[in-house]
Structure formats: structure tokens, C-alpha cells
Enzyme design. Sequence first.
Site, PDB file in Angstrom:
ATOM      1  N   SER A  89       0.816  -1.221   0.000  1.00 55.16           N
ATOM      2  CA  SER A  89       0.000   0.000   0.000  1.00 55.16           C
ATOM      3  C   SER A  89       0.845   1.265   0.000  1.00 55.16           C
ATOM      4  CB  SER A  89      -0.957   0.008   1.201  1.00 55.16           C
ATOM      5  OG  SER A  89      -0.222   0.020   2.417  1.00 55.16           O
ATOM      6  N   ASP A 100       0.886  -0.199   7.850  1.00 54.21           N
ATOM      7  CA  ASP A 100       2.274  -0.598   7.979  1.00 54.21           C
ATOM      8  C   ASP A 100       3.022  -0.261   6.695  1.00 54.21           C
ATOM      9  OD1 ASP A 100       1.303  -2.431   6.202  1.00 54.21           O
ATOM     10  OD2 ASP A 100       1.861  -4.208   7.357  1.00 54.21           O
ATOM     11  N   ASP A 102       5.513  -2.065   4.008  1.00 57.83           N
ATOM     12  CA  ASP A 102       6.149  -3.288   3.528  1.00 57.83           C
ATOM     13  C   ASP A 102       7.474  -2.908   2.887  1.00 57.83           C
ATOM     14  OD1 ASP A 102       3.992  -5.111   4.160  1.00 57.83           O
ATOM     15  OD2 ASP A 102       2.881  -4.149   2.537  1.00 57.83           O
ATOM     16  N   ASP A 154       7.093  -4.382   8.048  1.00 49.27           N
ATOM     17  CA  ASP A 154       7.472  -5.754   7.705  1.00 49.27           C
ATOM     18  C   ASP A 154       8.746  -5.690   6.876  1.00 49.27           C
ATOM     19  OD1 ASP A 154       5.261  -6.691   8.995  1.00 49.27           O
ATOM     20  OD2 ASP A 154       4.086  -7.083   7.187  1.00 49.27           O
ATOM     21  N   LYS A 215     -10.382  -0.719  -0.917  1.00 50.72           N
ATOM     22  CA  LYS A 215      -9.724  -1.234   0.290  1.00 50.72           C
ATOM     23  C   LYS A 215     -10.557  -0.953   1.531  1.00 50.72           C
ATOM     24  CE  LYS A 215      -5.507  -1.063   1.404  1.00 50.72           C
ATOM     25  NZ  LYS A 215      -4.128  -0.666   1.750  1.00 50.72           N
ATOM     26  N   TYR A 224     -11.078  -8.775   3.509  1.00 48.72           N
ATOM     27  CA  TYR A 224      -9.719  -8.321   3.200  1.00 48.72           C
ATOM     28  C   TYR A 224      -8.750  -9.111   4.070  1.00 48.72           C
ATOM     29  CZ  TYR A 224      -5.925  -4.920   2.369  1.00 48.72           C
ATOM     30  OH  TYR A 224      -4.750  -4.310   2.002  1.00 48.72           O
TER      31      TYR A 224
END
Length: 576
Positions: A89, A100, A102, A154, A215, A224
Site C-alpha cells: 500500500s 504498515d 512493507d 514488515d 480497500k 480483506y
Amino acid sequence: MNYQKVYGITGPVSVVGPTAPENKLNDLLIQELKSENSFESEAETATRVKILEVLQALTEKFVYTVSKRRNMSDGMARDGGGKVFTFGSYRLGVHGPGSDIDTLIVVPKHVSRDDFFDVFDKLLRERPELDEIAPVPDAFVPIIKIKFSGVSIDLLCAKLDIAQVPKTLTLSDKNLLRNLDEKDLRALNGTRVTDEILELVPKPIVFRIALRAIKLWAQRRAVYGNVFGFPGGVAWAMLVARICQLYPNACSAVIINRFFKIYSDWKWPQPVILKPIEDGPLQVRVWNPKIYAQDRSHRMPVITPAYPSMCATHNITESTKSIILQELQRGIQITNDIFTNKKTWNDLFKRHDFFYKYKFYLTITASTREHTGDDGEKTGGDEQHLKWSGLVESKARLLVMKLEALEGIKVAHPYVKPFESNYCFDTADGDKQILANYGSHRTEDRLAQYTRINDDNKNDESLQKMDKMHLTTMYVGLDVNVVDKKREKIDIHVPCTEFYNLCRNFNEEYQDPSVFSLVISYVKLYDLPDGVYTEDEVRPVKSKSKSKSKRRELEASPARTDIAKKLRPETATSTL
């Protein structure tokens, strides 16, 4: 004649631009997204940028440190480089407050995955901005989960078969994938797919607004989450991207309406593909249902555009497919009403009714007992619980598939968000009492004698030496349809036992019942705990007017099926 680039594997359905009423609806959509707090503030964006700068500096220090250990000169060690990429995202530009990040750390060939979980882990722990850290080296895609300056991140790592990784490196060249193992390929795939998606949409701004809306809708409607058998963020992004290709000049409001219309009528399992599937230089498997039986089993395939192409929705089960189709049908009805001014965008984003919908719910509770010995040695802390609960979450879909295959269970509907609780206790049997009373409205008031840990008290000195119970609970709604009235029993003993054994035997560490526990139980609608409802929701109240003939009870003795001790056949037999 005006030439317009063709996106996707077919030509567009329509190249018509938006009308004045459609532009007005688009403005109202953006206003609604803002009111729903879909966009983060400039300060929050600046925090993320600063975090990524710190991670880039740590990555270069990481590569330098490992290079020096390999007896490289100072100059060669510095030239080793290292680069942080983002995906998901954040890279797509649709992240919001609390999202978060990624991230992928790309390193040269002399830096190993073991170095990532050793050297880089230590570098992170030295940083004052680090709030939480949980390395998971045994995951399908090895990962370090951290909270850094309040932002969840992450961290993946992949090494390339090159001696240096400069800051100017891009990952678009397929030849960079040569001589990599499967874990490195999977780690690289996220960034490569995200970059390709942005290249394959006609108008990125239209795509981003539409994706933000989809989303939000998917999260509010609880459809989701890849791990639980629903499309994840990348899959929803590709689904939106395909509609943008088909309507290259439409505004976001129109894209959303066409999204629901096209996918409600889609001839599944016909795949959704953004570009022709490519061959490449590797001897790796590329999605192809003509060759692979497993690929033919995918129920709602959405195929990644980057080589090697994979199915991003392979986790979808028969039950989750039926739920997704129901929600798509609801979406087309509401958006049609929005376009005729009968409803507003707010109606599309109404919260789901999962915890009102079913008579019976299966609960899966993974718990970890944290104990500090007299010598100060700790067992079962936050990191261990994150690994244990993460394992159980990742396998929950397999239990759903076993349940939905049983005669009499029409749908096994997993909820996409686990519920977390942490308690302190100072009695010998405190852990057993917490487990016995947790998860049911009838008994949860007994937990008041234990201190529940929250953000306000988690650093209290008085709680530090107390034993703790970390609990993560997942819910599966059961739509039961018993055909044979004379034999109104559904035996869930076998799938529950198989699931329990699968989780327990995954790692020798998880076989210690004094630290790790797995409890599978059922709960009726009216006994669901208060925590599953928001402050704005009202608990369902059992009607006293129902006749006894319409009450079908789930027989279990005892009411809870504690598989952590020993699951008996009769405790998992349902009478309906």
C-alpha cells in the site's frame, strides 16, 4: 485520429470521459474518504520518510559489517551498498493512518539470510526508535516484524547474484532473478508486482482513489486478508487495475461502480490478468492451469503481472468465495443507488454484520504463558507468542477447508481480524482460569480479578515480574444446514484434531503445554464476548418467544473443547 495506448490483454470497454454528475459523485467520494480518515497527515508522511531514511542507513551499515567479516577491504565493503525498496500500500500510494510499511532490503551475493537475522537484527535492537521486534526466520517468506517510531514495518530480505547493490538499482530486469533460491524470489516478487501494477494503469491518480475506496470497503465488509482466504491488498489492487484498463478515461466513482458490476458477473475461474503471462530465464513454475492441476483448482484466480506470474488468490476457499460474491452483489446494488442519488458513499462503507450473522461460531485461541524465573530467565514472551499465534493464523484456512467439506456445514466463514488480549496473574492456576473463562460473555466477568495489560499500564514496574497470558483468538462463523433431521449431528472432532496436531507438531518448541496452548471451542451468537462488538454496536439479545422446537443446540460436554488437554470425540459433536 487520436491514438490512445491500449492497456491490458484486451481493448477498453469504453473510452468515454466522465460526465458532470459523475465528477460530482467523484468529489463526494473523495470527501467521504477524507471523513473516513483514509488519508494520513503531512506529519505522518514525514515520519515514514524519515524511518525509511534510517532503514537505508542501517542497510548500508549492515552490508558493510558483513563485508568486513568476509575479509573485504574497507573500500570494497562500502561499495557493497544495499538498498531499501517498498511495496504494498505504501508503494502504491494508498496507505492511510496506522498502515504498515512493507519493505524489502536487497543485498549483494556475499550477504546471507542468516546475516539478516543476526547482524541486521542486532542493528535494529540498538536503535532507540525500536518499539517492538519479532523475527520469523521460518516463515514462508522469512520476515522481521518491527514497530519503529510507532509505525509497523514488515522487513524482508533478498540477495541478488551481484557483487554490489547501488542506490540506483531497479528490479525490473528479469535477469536479476538468476541463481536465486525460492525464498529470495518470493521476497523480490512483492516489489516487482507493485511496480508493474503502477505501470499498467492509464491514470494512476484515478486508480489510487478507486483503490482506497475498494480497500476501505473490503476492510469494513471483512473480506480483506489473504491469510484467512480472502484477497489481500495486492489482489484487490490488481482487480481495480483491470477495471481501470477497461475504462481508461473514467473517474474513480465510475471505476468503483464498474468494479462491482463486472466482478459480480465474472465467469470464475476465468483469471483476471493485467498483461500477457511472460516466459523468462528461470526454471521456475509460472501459473498455467493447462499444465498444473493445482492451478486449475484456484477458484478466483488473480494473476500477478511480474515474472514469474503467480496466483495472488490461491488461498480462497469455497466458503470465502461465496462471501466475496455476496459482498460484490451488495456493492453493485448500493453503487447503482448512489448513481441515482438514492444512497450515499457512506452506505457502501457500512461495517459488516459478521458477529450478528451466524448462530454458531468456532473460536480458535492460541495462547502463550510468559513466566520469569527466580534467576530472571524468561519463557514465553511477546516474541514467542507472535510466532506461535502467527503460525496458528497461517494454518486456520486449512481448518476452514476441512469444516466446509463436512456434510451439514454450508459455509465456514473466517473472520479476518484476530483479537488480542494480555493478562497478568500471580496465582498458580491463573493461566488455566483465564483460559477457562476467556471468550464467552457468560464467564468473561470472572476475568476482572486479573489485570488486563494495555498501552497505559504495560510499562508499570509492578507488572513486570508477574506471569502473563498472551491470547490471540480467531473466529469462524458456521452456517449450518442439516438435511437429515433424524441424524442432527455434525462431528467436527476429526478436522479439529488434525488442525491441532498440525500446529503442535510444526515445531518441537510448540509441544510444550506449560508455555503454548491451543484451545478450539464453539460459542453461540448470544454468548460472544463483548470485545467483538464496537462501542456503536448493540449486543444481540436472545428472543424469549422462540419455541423450543426451533432451538437447535450444539451439544458438547464440556461446553468448551480444550484440545490443548485432550480432545474427546463427544466434545466435538454438534447436535443441530
